[in-house]
Design a protein around this motif. Structure first.
Motif, PDB file in Angstrom:
ATOM      1  N   ALA A  29      36.869  33.994  29.941  1.00  0.00           N
ATOM      2  CA  ALA A  29      35.617  34.509  30.495  1.00  0.00           C
ATOM      3  C   ALA A  29      35.638  34.462  32.018  1.00  0.00           C
ATOM      4  CB  ALA A  29      34.444  33.706  29.947  1.00  0.00           C
ATOM      5  N   PHE A  30      36.175  33.392  32.573  1.00  0.00           N
ATOM      6  CA  PHE A  30      36.262  33.277  34.034  1.00  0.00           C
ATOM      7  C   PHE A  30      37.141  34.370  34.613  1.00  0.00           C
ATOM      8  CE2 PHE A  30      38.658  31.962  37.751  1.00  0.00           C
ATOM      9  CZ  PHE A  30      37.652  31.581  38.631  1.00  0.00           C
ATOM     10  N   LEU A  31      38.309  34.580  34.031  1.00  0.00           N
ATOM     11  CA  LEU A  31      39.242  35.578  34.555  1.00  0.00           C
ATOM     12  C   LEU A  31      38.613  36.973  34.582  1.00  0.00           C
ATOM     13  CD1 LEU A  31      42.589  34.490  32.845  1.00  0.00           C
ATOM     14  CD2 LEU A  31      42.032  34.308  35.273  1.00  0.00           C
ATOM     15  N   LYS A  32      37.816  37.270  33.590  1.00  0.00           N
ATOM     16  CA  LYS A  32      37.253  38.614  33.491  1.00  0.00           C
ATOM     17  C   LYS A  32      35.971  38.803  34.288  1.00  0.00           C
ATOM     18  CE  LYS A  32      39.453  39.312  29.016  1.00  0.00           C
ATOM     19  NZ  LYS A  32      39.305  39.472  27.557  1.00  0.00           N
ATOM     20  N   SER A  33      35.361  37.679  34.747  1.00  0.00           N
ATOM     21  CA  SER A  33      34.093  37.800  35.476  1.00  0.00           C
ATOM     22  C   SER A  33      34.181  37.412  36.947  1.00  0.00           C
ATOM     23  CB  SER A  33      33.022  36.931  34.802  1.00  0.00           C
ATOM     24  OG  SER A  33      33.391  35.568  34.844  1.00  0.00           O
ATOM     25  N   ASP A  34      35.137  36.583  37.300  1.00  0.00           N
ATOM     26  CA  ASP A  34      35.239  36.150  38.697  1.00  0.00           C
ATOM     27  C   ASP A  34      35.621  37.330  39.592  1.00  0.00           C
ATOM     28  OD1 ASP A  34      35.540  33.792  40.692  1.00  0.00           O
ATOM     29  OD2 ASP A  34      37.400  34.925  40.913  1.00  0.00           O
ATOM     30  N   PRO A  35      34.949  37.507  40.717  1.00  0.00           N
ATOM     31  CA  PRO A  35      35.218  38.673  41.565  1.00  0.00           C
ATOM     32  C   PRO A  35      36.632  38.727  42.137  1.00  0.00           C
ATOM     33  CG  PRO A  35      33.702  37.137  42.631  1.00  0.00           C
ATOM     34  CD  PRO A  35      33.818  36.719  41.217  1.00  0.00           C
ATOM     35  N   VAL A  36      37.265  37.574  42.294  1.00  0.00           N
ATOM     36  CA  VAL A  36      38.640  37.548  42.806  1.00  0.00           C
ATOM     37  C   VAL A  36      39.641  37.655  41.658  1.00  0.00           C
ATOM     38  CG1 VAL A  36      40.373  36.180  44.029  1.00  0.00           C
ATOM     39  CG2 VAL A  36      38.015  36.226  44.859  1.00  0.00           C
ATOM     40  N   ALA A  37      39.538  36.757  40.684  1.00  0.00           N
ATOM     41  CA  ALA A  37      40.504  36.715  39.591  1.00  0.00           C
ATOM     42  C   ALA A  37      40.516  37.995  38.766  1.00  0.00           C
ATOM     43  CB  ALA A  37      40.204  35.523  38.685  1.00  0.00           C
ATOM     44  N   SER A  38      39.373  38.623  38.612  1.00  0.00           N
ATOM     45  CA  SER A  38      39.286  39.817  37.765  1.00  0.00           C
ATOM     46  C   SER A  38      40.038  41.012  38.323  1.00  0.00           C
ATOM     47  CB  SER A  38      37.816  40.206  37.549  1.00  0.00           C
ATOM     48  OG  SER A  38      37.203  40.533  38.784  1.00  0.00           O
TER      49      SER A  38
END
Length: 334
Positions: free
Chosen positions: A284-293
């Motif tokens: 969920a973090f990977l797909k929502s974080d503005p940098v990681a996504s």
């Protein structure tokens, strides 16, 4: 000409009858300490899942009186025997709980549990009570445990250190034939997985291994360039985007995004020390974080979920190689 995997299996079969009984007294050098055994220990307590599963794989479950430090469920083939053995702690056991079992040997996966600064106890504290301690060589060979939270690798990790641990534990418990068979099986499976991945002929594919994070939105613990995940990447033809020699350095998502890995491998575990131990929260973090996504691996759904314990030095490293080798063909890497 036989393929490498066939040759490895033939070697295993040929060597199956060459193992002999341990000659006692047995003396071994182990992580800076000399050990002597006049006979096979009648019991053991394990501090670390890796040593637990090695003893089970050697057919020594009946000697194990207590276990501790668990990341995931035990390997399926050991579920039944493990259910009958006391778990002293999910994480770090107390010195008193280990000693109360009166073990003939204490085995440890990490030197930071039982070592100079042991959080369970030092090796000297156990020795004062007449209890020998054995640390897996994979946590000592080519590694400096006095630096960094999880130590620093001074040389690239090799499965040979796991093979050494298996062989030495088999010697200690006088089951050398089982040790030789287990090492032979690990070598054959390792060669097969590497052959499968190398056939993809990857040229500049890169990867990141994310173990966990102390907080969901702060810098993650990722695999350094010389530990078990780095060995896996090198063996399978992937370039590690992390250049630290620390075992699990903390690296910012901004730095990781700039490196832009082709593949992200995330750890799945039962342990819940941190929120990020939950792999679904990692996703969920990977797909929502503005940098990681914005990373290539996230945008192209090149994310592989891997057993967390297989990212640490253990017999599960071969399972990890097999999982990754099976996943790579579908990722469209070049």
């Amino acid at each position: 000409m036989f393929p490498k995997t066939t040759l490895a299996l033939l070697a295993l079969i040929a060597g199956a009858g060459t193992a002999h009984a341990t000659q006692y007294p047995l003396q071994l050098a182990n992580c800076g300490v000399t050990l002597r055994f006049d006979k096979a220990p009648d019991s053991a307590v394990t501090v670390g899942q890796a040593t637990t599963e090695i003893l089970y794989a050697l057919g020594l479950a009946d000697r194990v009186k207590g276990t501790s430090v668990w990341f995931t469920e035990v390997l399926p083939q050991f579920k039944e025997v493990n259910a009958g053995i006391e778990r002293l702690a999910d994480n770090d056991p107390s010195f008193e709980s280990v000693v109360a079992k009166r073990p003939g040997l204490v085995t440890a996966q990490y030197e930071w549990h039982i070592g100079p600064q042991g959080i369970v106890a030092t090796r000297e504290q156990f020795a004062d009570l007449g209890i020998p301690t054995y640390i897996l060589p994979s946590d000592c060979l080519g590694k400096d445990n006095s630096t960094g939270s999880d130590g620093t690798r001074t040389a690239m990790y090799s499965m040979e250190s796991i093979h050494q641990g298996v062989t030495e534990l088999a010697q200690i418990f006088d089951v050398e034939d089982k040790g030789a068979a287990l090492v032979g099986d690990l070598k054959a499976r390792e060669a097969a997985a590497i052959d499968k991945a190398r056939a993809l002929d990857l040229h500049d594919a890169s990867a990141l291994f994310w173990f966990s994070s102390a907080e969901m939105d702060i810098d993650p613990y990722v695999a350094g360039r010389k530990g078990p995940p780095a060995y896996m990447m090198q063996a399978l033809g992937l370039r590690n985007v992390i250049e630290s020699d620390e075992e699990w350095p903390v690296v910012s998502w901004e730095s990781i995004a700039r490196a832009n890995p082709s593949v992200i491998v995330i750890a799945k575990m039962d342990r819940r020390r941190f929120e990020a131990d939950d792999y679904e929260k990692k996703l969920a973090f990977l797909k929502s974080d503005p940098v990681a996504s914005q990373m290539e691996a996230v945008r192209n759904d090149r994310i592989v979920v891997l057993d967390a314990h297989a990212m640490d030095s253990s017999i599960r490293n071969v399972d990890a190689l097999e999982t990754l080798a099976a996943a790579l063909p579908a990722l469209g890497l070049r």
